[in-house]
Write an enzyme that holds these catalytic residues in place. Structure first.
Site, PDB file in Angstrom:
ATOM      1  N   SER A  56       0.670  -1.721  -0.147  1.00  0.00           N
ATOM      2  CA  SER A  56       0.347   0.119  -0.042  1.00  0.00           C
ATOM      3  C   SER A  56       1.217   1.109   0.114  1.00  0.00           C
ATOM      4  CB  SER A  56      -1.167   0.249   0.897  1.00  0.00           C
ATOM      5  OG  SER A  56       0.380  -0.256   2.006  1.00  0.00           O
ATOM      6  N   HIS A 281      -0.002   6.289   6.701  1.00  0.00           N
ATOM      7  CA  HIS A 281       0.004   6.113   4.889  1.00  0.00           C
ATOM      8  C   HIS A 281       0.710   7.294   4.536  1.00  0.00           C
ATOM      9  CE1 HIS A 281      -1.226   1.900   5.254  1.00  0.00           C
ATOM     10  NE2 HIS A 281      -0.824   1.829   4.080  1.00  0.00           N
TER      11      HIS A 281
END
Length: 305
Positions: A56, A281
């Site tokens: 990811s 993230h």
């Protein structure tokens, strides 16, 4: 499909054992990482066939525009930015949120095994993998849950060391041979490709300070988790070195832009994002920073530090 190549000589085997020793022992053998990688074969110039492999942190979940819902893949992730800047002749991005090294060989929903995208016509491969093998998601959940027990202490670190050894250090050591196998498979499928291993960006303050409740970890666990990520990146750098691959440091360029920083300075989103991105993230600025780090590495030429 090309078979994985395993080392036939004792020298390569001993070098891989040394990498495991570094992962187990922390940063005691950092100097070993300065050993030059083997020379790469001549390249094909800037017009190349580029394949991006990864999890990811590569795919860019939540960053507009999402072009693959199964893999939470953005068209503004760092591989897409690198491909546009390098003007590659072909570009295949098979990075997928949640991927581990196992997904290099097995399908992930509608995403085929990532290594299927690599072949003899591939000239450039970037690989960013290992975080999910170590357990990024469960680690964040565990540390957030334990923080309430001792907000000023280090309950997460104590939990992971309760058995008498550090479980996360062991997880990193166990991930090293998995990444090693991936890199050997890449070389087997694309023997002339330039292979680049991309490290993980700076998620938490490099000085070890905390920012509860923005990031809900106990104060003493911030330096522990920072050091764990650095150990993971060190392992990736060393595994790259023994596999004729280059390493890209994305941690250094993102220091000062971690998830504790204000939204204007933040390139990594906290557990409750304020910019389009997945929790913990990179946002679009973070992906852009990683893209620039990869481009800088590519522009320096093969085998040049």
């Amino acid at each position: 499909m090309a078979k994985d190549i395993r080392p036939a000589d004792g020298t390569r085997g001993r070098r891989r054992v040394a990498v495991l020793g570094v992962a187990l022992g922390g940063c005691a053998l950092v100097a070993a990482s300065t050993t030059p990688a083997a020379a790469h074969p001549a390249g094909h110039g800037r017009g190349t066939g580029y394949v991006a492999l990864g999890d990811s942190y590569t795919s860019g979940p939540g960053i507009p525009a999402q072009v693959d819902t199964n893999c939470a893949r953005s068209d503004r992730n760092y591989p897409s930015l690198v491909a546009a800047q390098r003007e590659v002749t072909s570009f295949t991005d098979v990075s997928c949120a949640g991927a581990t090294t196992a997904e290099m060989w097995q399908a992930q929903g509608t995403n085929k095994p990532q290594l299927d995208a690599v072949n003899r016509d591939t000239d450039l491969v970037t690989l960013q993998i290992g975080g999910n093998d170590v357990g990024f998601g469960p680690i964040i959940g565990t540390c957030a849950r334990l923080a309430a027990q001792d907000p000023a202490g280090n309950p997460c670190e104590r939990s992971y060391q309760a058995s008498g050894y550090d479980e996360l250090t062991l997880a990193i050591a166990r991930t090293a041979p998995k990444v090693d196998r991936v890199l050997r498979a890449v070389h087997a499928r694309a023997p002339h490709a330039r292979v680049v291993v991309v490290g993980y960006p700076d998620l938490l303050p490099d000085d070890g300070t905390g920012c509860f409740p923005q990031v809900p970890f106990a104060q003493g666990d911030f330096p522990y988790l920072r050091d764990t990520e650095k150990r993971l990146n060190l392992m990736l750098r060393l595994v790259a070195a023994v596999n004729r691959a280059e390493y890209v440091d994305t941690y250094g360029p993102t220091v000062g832009h971690d998830m504790c920083k204000p939204p204007t300075d933040r390139w990594i989103e906290p557990l409750q994002p304020t910019s389009p991105a997945a929790p913990a993230h990179p946002n679009a600025k973070g992906e852009q920073s990683m893209a620039q780090a990869v481009l800088n590495r590519l522009d320096r030429g093969r085998g040049r530090d």
